[in-house]
Scaffold this motif. Structure first.
Motif, PDB file in Angstrom:
ATOM      1  N   ALA A   1       0.960  -1.482  -3.149  1.00 17.68           N
ATOM      2  CA  ALA A   1       0.293  -1.838  -1.889  1.00 17.68           C
ATOM      3  C   ALA A   1       0.716  -0.895  -0.772  1.00 17.68           C
ATOM      4  N   GLU A   2       1.988  -0.554  -0.753  1.00 23.18           N
ATOM      5  CA  GLU A   2       2.478   0.356   0.291  1.00 23.18           C
ATOM      6  C   GLU A   2       1.806   1.718   0.183  1.00 23.18           C
ATOM      7  N   LYS A   3       1.628   2.214  -1.033  1.00 20.56           N
ATOM      8  CA  LYS A   3       0.985   3.507  -1.226  1.00 20.56           C
ATOM      9  C   LYS A   3      -0.474   3.460  -0.773  1.00 20.56           C
ATOM     10  N   VAL A   4      -1.158   2.351  -1.055  1.00 23.96           N
ATOM     11  CA  VAL A   4      -2.551   2.223  -0.642  1.00 23.96           C
ATOM     12  C   VAL A   4      -2.654   2.295   0.876  1.00 23.96           C
ATOM     13  N   PHE A   5      -1.812   1.531   1.563  1.00 20.24           N
ATOM     14  CA  PHE A   5      -1.945   1.443   3.017  1.00 20.24           C
ATOM     15  C   PHE A   5      -1.318   2.624   3.744  1.00 20.24           C
ATOM     16  N   VAL A   6      -0.168   3.094   3.286  1.00 21.26           N
ATOM     17  CA  VAL A   6       0.470   4.217   3.970  1.00 21.26           C
ATOM     18  C   VAL A   6      -0.236   5.529   3.635  1.00 21.26           C
ATOM     19  N   ASN A   7      -0.476   5.778   2.342  1.00 21.66           N
ATOM     20  CA  ASN A   7      -1.057   7.063   1.942  1.00 21.66           C
ATOM     21  C   ASN A   7      -2.552   7.149   2.235  1.00 21.66           C
ATOM     22  N   PHE A   8      -3.288   6.088   1.864  1.00 23.29           N
ATOM     23  CA  PHE A   8      -4.741   6.149   2.017  1.00 23.29           C
ATOM     24  C   PHE A   8      -5.193   5.730   3.412  1.00 23.29           C
TER      25      PHE A   8
ATOM     26  N   ALA B   1       3.731   5.432 -10.273  1.00 27.09           N
ATOM     27  CA  ALA B   1       3.340   6.369  -9.217  1.00 27.09           C
ATOM     28  C   ALA B   1       2.868   5.605  -7.981  1.00 27.09           C
ATOM     29  N   GLY B   2       1.958   4.666  -8.174  1.00 26.55           N
ATOM     30  CA  GLY B   2       1.489   3.822  -7.078  1.00 26.55           C
ATOM     31  C   GLY B   2       0.418   4.432  -6.206  1.00 26.55           C
ATOM     32  N   ASN B   3       0.259   5.754  -6.230  1.00 28.63           N
ATOM     33  CA  ASN B   3      -0.672   6.427  -5.324  1.00 28.63           C
ATOM     34  C   ASN B   3      -1.893   6.997  -6.038  1.00 28.63           C
ATOM     35  N   ILE B   4      -2.313   6.334  -7.127  1.00 28.88           N
ATOM     36  CA  ILE B   4      -3.499   6.773  -7.856  1.00 28.88           C
ATOM     37  C   ILE B   4      -4.260   5.554  -8.369  1.00 28.88           C
TER      38      ILE B   4
ATOM     39  N   PHE C   1      -6.545  12.789   0.830  1.00 32.34           N
ATOM     40  CA  PHE C   1      -7.215  12.014  -0.212  1.00 32.34           C
ATOM     41  C   PHE C   1      -7.838  12.970  -1.214  1.00 32.34           C
ATOM     42  N   VAL C   2      -7.481  12.808  -2.493  1.00 30.76           N
ATOM     43  CA  VAL C   2      -7.941  13.682  -3.569  1.00 30.76           C
ATOM     44  C   VAL C   2      -8.754  12.871  -4.569  1.00 30.76           C
ATOM     45  N   VAL C   3      -9.953  13.342  -4.864  1.00 24.72           N
ATOM     46  CA  VAL C   3     -10.774  12.742  -5.911  1.00 24.72           C
ATOM     47  C   VAL C   3     -10.703  13.648  -7.126  1.00 24.72           C
ATOM     48  N   LEU C   4     -10.266  13.094  -8.233  1.00 31.41           N
ATOM     49  CA  LEU C   4     -10.132  13.856  -9.480  1.00 31.41           C
ATOM     50  C   LEU C   4     -11.317  13.575 -10.383  1.00 31.41           C
ATOM     51  N   SER C   5     -11.918  14.636 -10.903  1.00 34.24           N
ATOM     52  CA  SER C   5     -13.021  14.458 -11.848  1.00 34.24           C
ATOM     53  C   SER C   5     -12.882  15.505 -12.933  1.00 34.24           C
ATOM     54  N   GLY C   6     -13.929  15.836 -13.612  1.00 39.33           N
ATOM     55  CA  GLY C   6     -13.801  16.804 -14.684  1.00 39.33           C
ATOM     56  C   GLY C   6     -15.126  17.058 -15.360  1.00 39.33           C
ATOM     57  N   GLY C   7     -15.038  17.166 -16.655  1.00 40.91           N
ATOM     58  CA  GLY C   7     -14.017  16.841 -17.614  1.00 40.91           C
ATOM     59  C   GLY C   7     -13.393  15.462 -17.434  1.00 40.91           C
ATOM     60  N   GLU C   8     -12.415  15.235 -18.269  1.00 36.24           N
ATOM     61  CA  GLU C   8     -11.635  14.007 -18.209  1.00 36.24           C
ATOM     62  C   GLU C   8     -10.273  14.338 -17.600  1.00 36.24           C
ATOM     63  N   PRO C   9     -10.005  13.890 -16.366  1.00 35.25           N
ATOM     64  CA  PRO C   9      -8.763  14.292 -15.688  1.00 35.25           C
ATOM     65  C   PRO C   9      -7.498  13.887 -16.425  1.00 35.25           C
ATOM     66  N   PHE C  10      -7.554  12.809 -17.216  1.00 36.43           N
ATOM     67  CA  PHE C  10      -6.336  12.380 -17.907  1.00 36.43           C
ATOM     68  C   PHE C  10      -6.042  13.224 -19.152  1.00 36.43           C
ATOM     69  N   LEU C  11      -6.862  14.251 -19.390  1.00 34.03           N
ATOM     70  CA  LEU C  11      -6.528  15.246 -20.398  1.00 34.03           C
ATOM     71  C   LEU C  11      -5.703  16.386 -19.805  1.00 34.03           C
TER      72      LEU C  11
ATOM     73  N   ASP D   1       3.616  12.554  -3.225  1.00 33.18           N
ATOM     74  CA  ASP D   1       3.565  11.105  -3.105  1.00 33.18           C
ATOM     75  C   ASP D   1       3.205  10.624  -1.705  1.00 33.18           C
ATOM     76  N   ASP D   2       2.844  11.567  -0.807  1.00 31.68           N
ATOM     77  CA  ASP D   2       2.310  11.175   0.494  1.00 31.68           C
ATOM     78  C   ASP D   2       0.780  11.220   0.499  1.00 31.68           C
ATOM     79  N   MET D   3       0.186  11.629  -0.624  1.00 30.63           N
ATOM     80  CA  MET D   3      -1.267  11.695  -0.761  1.00 30.63           C
ATOM     81  C   MET D   3      -1.754  10.521  -1.596  1.00 30.63           C
ATOM     82  N   TYR D   4      -3.081  10.301  -1.584  1.00 29.28           N
ATOM     83  CA  TYR D   4      -3.648   9.256  -2.437  1.00 29.28           C
ATOM     84  C   TYR D   4      -4.720   9.887  -3.316  1.00 29.28           C
ATOM     85  N   PHE D   5      -4.719   9.493  -4.591  1.00 30.82           N
ATOM     86  CA  PHE D   5      -5.599  10.076  -5.592  1.00 30.82           C
ATOM     87  C   PHE D   5      -6.509   9.006  -6.208  1.00 30.82           C
TER      88      PHE D   5
END
Length: 461
Positions: free
Chosen positions: A80-87, A204-207, A158-168, A180-184
């Motif tokens: 929750a802290e990552k959502v509110f502080v980072n995002f 991680a909390g920030n993704i 704020f970073v949006v990850l796409s691809g491809g499959e980012p978890f590869l 860890d000051d950014m939100y993904f």
């Protein structure tokens, strides 16, 4: 750019306030939600953000379903802290004024960047928007890290990850943890989120993952492969168990639009714990573009009405970029709100506009975002006074053709320009003209309603 003393102090005070209330929210969210919103109001300088806070407050007040979803978010205080502080703070409230000043100085400084770490994917979906990029493309980890630093220098968190499959991408979680000051947010097919990965996301909390679906089991497996729907459902359960917030990413086609907007399907997403839902209209780009997959103008108008109904019924944040022009003042691409970096490093104005002038391996992000291609978008936005027709690709294709020609931008893969010429271009021109005529009365009605709502809330245009 380095923060001055006043900005650093503001950021520290805001972070301290959020952290204190977040700890209180875990035990009694109903009583402390107003305190959380009050802190957000104190640091909101942008009228749009002020309005969003008021809309959210009105929406959740007295709504048990909405409060249930809020409680899920505060299951893990670290997340929750990552959502509110980072995002909320770093990416939105505190940096918006600085990005606005950058833009006023003639420097495109968007809110977010969509980045493809890799073009590799373990699925091969028909009609995939990214299906024609080279599957071997990948951003090297050191260049990715430097790109994230460039973003922060431009007040982008704020970073949006796409691809491809980012978890590869093998370095994904390393970079998420390092910054860890950014939100993904990661668009994902969901097949790579096993127990260990779910643990890593929670740590991680920030993704947040946004799971791609085409509807229920039959529709999803028909496009994505047998068993994919069940894997996504299992991945959602793993995230929910750990308190990791997640969403759904849906592509509306002529065949599935009724299903993905049905009460049965939306109820399923709600029960699973989905917090947000992105709705993309099928765009004829990428792997074997098919104009017949595009929703009809009549279906699109139905979606406008149906989205309003769903927002009143379900505690899911639903965003439809093509039909939400009144919320976001038109098209968000071209560096106005976001831009896209492919796994090959090409900087595109939109994930669906596969043209580029610059590559991050040759120029800085700042220079790429201020190229003639991006300025061509800036000079024409909004592309229409009909904000239900914001898109330069399917709503105003003539404008997109002009931008590409004037800027001299090149295709980022073979066949990217096929939809802008010949019979495909004629189809898009006719399709857009029909939509403009059909949607204009509804667009004017929405504009009047938005003005009245803003006047009622005392928020200036």
């Amino acid at each position: 750019m380095a923060l001055d003393t006043k900005a650093r102090l503001t950021q520290r005070l805001a972070r301290m306030g959020f952290k204190q209330v977040i700890r209180m929210m875990r035990n009694n969210p109903e009583e402390n939600l107003d305190r959380l919103l009050s802190i957000a109001r104190n640091f909101a300088r942008d009228p749009g953000h002020q309005e969003a806070i008021e809309v959210f407050s009105e929406r959740v007040r007295g709504d048990d379903n909405a409060m249930r979803k809020i409680k899920m978010l505060f299951k893990d205080p670290h997340i929750a802290e990552k959502v509110f502080v980072n995002f909320v703070l770093n990416s939105t409230l505190l940096t918006a004024p600085r990005r606005k000043r950058n833009t006023e100085k003639g420097l495109r400084s968007p809110t977010t960047l969509q980045i493809d770490p890799t073009s590799a994917c373990n699925l091969r979906c028909p009609g995939c928007w990214a299906g024609e990029y080279e599957q071997s493309d990948r951003i090297e980890s050191d260049r990715f890290a430097r790109l994230l630093e460039e973003m922060k220098e431009m007040d982008m968190y704020f970073v949006v990850l796409s691809g491809g499959e980012p978890f590869l991408y093998p370095y994904l979680l390393d970079l998420v943890n390092e910054h860890d000051d950014m939100y993904f947010m990661a668009y994902t097919n969901g097949t790579r989120i096993d127990e260990a990965m779910a643990d890593s996301l929670a740590e991680a909390g920030n993704i947040t993952p946004a799971f791609s679906l085409e509807g229920r089991r039959e529709a999803t497996d028909a496009r994505r492969g047998e068993g994919v729907f069940d894997k996504v459902m299992e991945a959602m359960d793993r995230c929910a168990e750990r308190g990791v917030p997640f969403g759904a990413s849906l592509t509306a086609t002529r065949e599935n639009v009724k299903e993905i907007y049905s009460d049965e399907f939306i109820s399923l997403l709600d029960d699973k714990g989905v917090s947000y839902m992105w709705v993309f209209h099928y765009i004829p780009i990428g792997r074997e573009p098919d104009l017949d997959m595009m929703i009809t103008p009549e279906q699109r108008l139905w979606m406008v009405h149906r989205t309003d109904e769903l927002r009143k019924t379900y505690p899911i944040a639903i965003v439809d970029f093509w039909n939400d022009g009144h919320l976001i003042d038109g098209c968000i691409a071209g560096g106005r709100v976001y831009a896209h970096v492919t796994a090959a490093g090409d900087v595109e104005p939109c994930g669906f506009v596969h043209y580029s002038l610059d590559n991050i391996n040759d120029v800085s992000l700042k220079d790429a975002l201020n190229s003639p291609l991006f300025m061509g978008f800036a000079e024409r936005q909004p592309f229409s006074d009909n904000l239900l027709a914001p898109c330069p690709f399917i709503d105003n294709p003539g404008a997109l053709r002009e931008i590409v020609e004037e800027s001299g931008a090149s295709e980022t893969h073979s066949g990217a320009g096929d939809s802008l010429q010949g019979s495909a271009a004629e189809h898009l021109d006719q399709h857009s003209e029909t939509w403009h005529n059909l949607s204009r009365p509804k667009s004017e009605e929405k504009a009047r309603n938005f003005r009245r709502a803003r006047e009622r809330r005392g928020i200036a245009e």
